[in-house]
Scaffold this active site. Structure first.
Site, PDB file in Angstrom:
ATOM      1  N   GLY A  20       4.931  67.772  52.351  1.00 32.60           N
ATOM      2  CA  GLY A  20       5.697  68.877  51.757  1.00 32.60           C
ATOM      3  C   GLY A  20       6.663  69.387  52.807  1.00 32.60           C
ATOM      4  CB  ALA A  21       9.854  68.210  53.954  1.00 36.98           C
ATOM      5  N   GLY A  22       9.090  71.510  52.474  1.00 34.44           N
ATOM      6  CA  GLY A  22       9.770  72.727  52.009  1.00 34.44           C
ATOM      7  C   GLY A  22       9.852  73.749  53.130  1.00 34.44           C
ATOM      8  CB  VAL A  24       5.198  76.416  54.520  1.00 35.66           C
ATOM      9  CG1 VAL A  24       4.039  76.390  55.511  1.00 35.66           C
ATOM     10  CG2 VAL A  24       5.213  77.746  53.774  1.00 35.66           C
ATOM     11  CG  ASP A  44       9.340  67.001  49.911  1.00 30.80           C
ATOM     12  OD1 ASP A  44       8.938  68.111  50.309  1.00 30.80           O
ATOM     13  OD2 ASP A  44       9.706  66.791  48.734  1.00 30.80           O
ATOM     14  NE  ARG A  99      -1.712  84.175  47.802  1.00 33.60           N
ATOM     15  CZ  ARG A  99      -1.678  85.480  48.067  1.00 33.60           C
ATOM     16  NH1 ARG A  99      -2.363  86.335  47.340  1.00 33.60           N
ATOM     17  NH2 ARG A  99      -0.964  85.928  49.086  1.00 33.60           N
ATOM     18  CG  ASN A 106       0.842  74.277  43.671  1.00 34.86           C
ATOM     19  OD1 ASN A 106       1.842  73.692  43.247  1.00 34.86           O
ATOM     20  ND2 ASN A 106       0.928  75.413  44.327  1.00 34.86           N
ATOM     21  CG  ASN A 131      -1.211  80.186  47.981  1.00 39.91           C
ATOM     22  OD1 ASN A 131      -2.299  80.298  48.556  1.00 39.91           O
ATOM     23  ND2 ASN A 131      -0.139  80.903  48.307  1.00 39.91           N
ATOM     24  CG  HIS A 186      -4.334  83.363  50.916  1.00 38.75           C
ATOM     25  ND1 HIS A 186      -3.946  84.351  51.799  1.00 38.75           N
ATOM     26  CD2 HIS A 186      -3.200  82.751  50.521  1.00 38.75           C
ATOM     27  CE1 HIS A 186      -2.640  84.319  51.928  1.00 38.75           C
ATOM     28  NE2 HIS A 186      -2.152  83.370  51.151  1.00 38.75           N
TER      29      HIS A 186
END
Ligand code: TXD
Length: 326
Positions: A20-22, A24, A44, A99, A106, A131, A186
């Site tokens: 995941g190269a978003g 974060v 990604d 979330r 997800n 999340n 969380h």
């Protein structure tokens, strides 16, 4: 001491894969490389995007003074033999979204990412960031069949960093003098622990009255949503990336730092078969030890309420996907 070209010191460069190269993932890649911790593989599904980010980060190496290799890819083959794999793939919250709304979207992405990564890096330590965190970590654990010391979720470090920030702002002290501890899930049911949160060793319960502390606790619980509401699109990523980097660093450098992480419990705190935030020592073998703090009845019941909410969501998702336990 002399160095030979075959010296293991010169040969082994640790490798961290970030799936995941978003926001974060890419910020984490930057932190890891610029702290000179490891080579980074940024993966990604979007073609060209991780490659472009990696090239951009590589072009800053001479200025930032590090020599780490950053590779962008769409292929899991390039992630082979990683020491640490971080899963950030998925979608972030939009304003007004909880979330848990992210759950369905997800879950599929995290299970697929974990399955594909473990085939290439069976010996790595896995950190889940996507999340809803505690549930995604559980699904990744099931998908990979990893022992509990090698898979964990990142959330407690971030929630504690937020509590730390708000305490420092309220008291007008330096944040590095503040140590804060937040356990539990969380989400809205996280469990900030004022008794175990200190300013240079002095519990904050000695420095503020209950109502001031409660205000900071509430702001911490709402910390992610506060940022989402301001940003309008996307969610927090600077502090989440820093928090994940602290965990990666403690593992790669075998620091044995005591950090709150989502760990699989086997009876600790009276909880079983669940990932939830508790203090753990993180070192080269992953979770080296789960520390069992003594909690008051109120703190313990808050942790159990938090666990019940996670359990409910796990059951909900298990009904939908029938993923075999690893
Ligand atoms: O404390 C915490 N654990 C968190 C968690 C703090 C902040 C963000 N948190 C969660 O992390 C957030 O709610 C999201 O679920 C993830 C990632 O957040 P980010 O802000 O980085 O989201 P982006 O910028 O949308 O990036 C997600 C990337 C994006 O580039 C997608 O193309 C990619 O994930 N993606 C995938 N990559 C690989 N494989 C698959 N299948 C895939 N699907 C999407």
């Amino acid at each position: 001491m002399s160095y030979s070209p075959s010296s293991p010191i010169l040969c082994h460069s640790p490798r961290v894969t970030v799936i995941g190269a978003g926001k974060v993932g890419s910020t984490l890649a930057q932190r890891i490389a610029e702290k000179n911790l490891a080579d980074v593989v940024l993966l990604d599904i979007v073609e060209g995007m991780p490659q472009g980010l990696a090239l951009d980060l590589m072009e800053a190496r001479g200025i930032e003074l590090h020599h780490r290799q950053i590779t962008g890819t769409n292929s899991y083959a390039d992630t082979a033999n990683s020491d640490v794999v971080v899963i950030t793939a998925g979608f972030p919250r939009k304003p007004g979204m909880s979330r848990d709304d992210l759950l369905m979207m997800n879950a599929k992405i995290v299970v697929e990412s974990a399955n594909r990564a473990i085939a290439h890096s069976p010996n790595a330590i896995y950190i889940v960031v996507t999340n809803p965190l505690d549930v995604m970590t559980y699904l990744a654990w099931q998908a990979t069949g990893l022992p509990r010391d090698r898979i964990m979720g990142m959330a407690g470090v971030l929630d504690s960093a937020r509590f730390q920030t708000f305490i420092a702002m309220e008291l007008g002290v330096c944040p590095t003098d503040v140590n804060a501890m937040v356990l539990g899930s969380h989400g809205d049911l996280m469990v900030p622990l004022p008794r175990y949160s200190t300013v240079n060793g002095i519990p904050i319960t000695e420095l503020m009255d209950e109502s001031r502390i409660e205000r900071l606790v509430e702001r911490t619980r709402n910390g992610g949503a506060e940022v989402v509401a301001l940003m309008k699109t996307g969610s927090a990523f600077f502090a989440p990336a820093s928090s994940t980097c602290v965990m990666v660093e403690s593992i790669l450098l075998n620091q044995s730092r005591l950090l709150p992480v989502a760990a699989y419990l086997e009876g600790e705190y009276g909880l079983k078969d669940i990932f939830i935030g508790v203090p753990c020592h993180l070192g080269a073998r992953g979770i080296e030890r789960v520390l069992e703090l003594s909690l008051t009845d109120t703190e313990s019941s808050a942790l159990h309420t938090s666990a019940q909410a996670i359990r409910k969501t796990i059951d909900k998702i298990q009904d939908i996907f029938s993923i075999g336990v690893g």
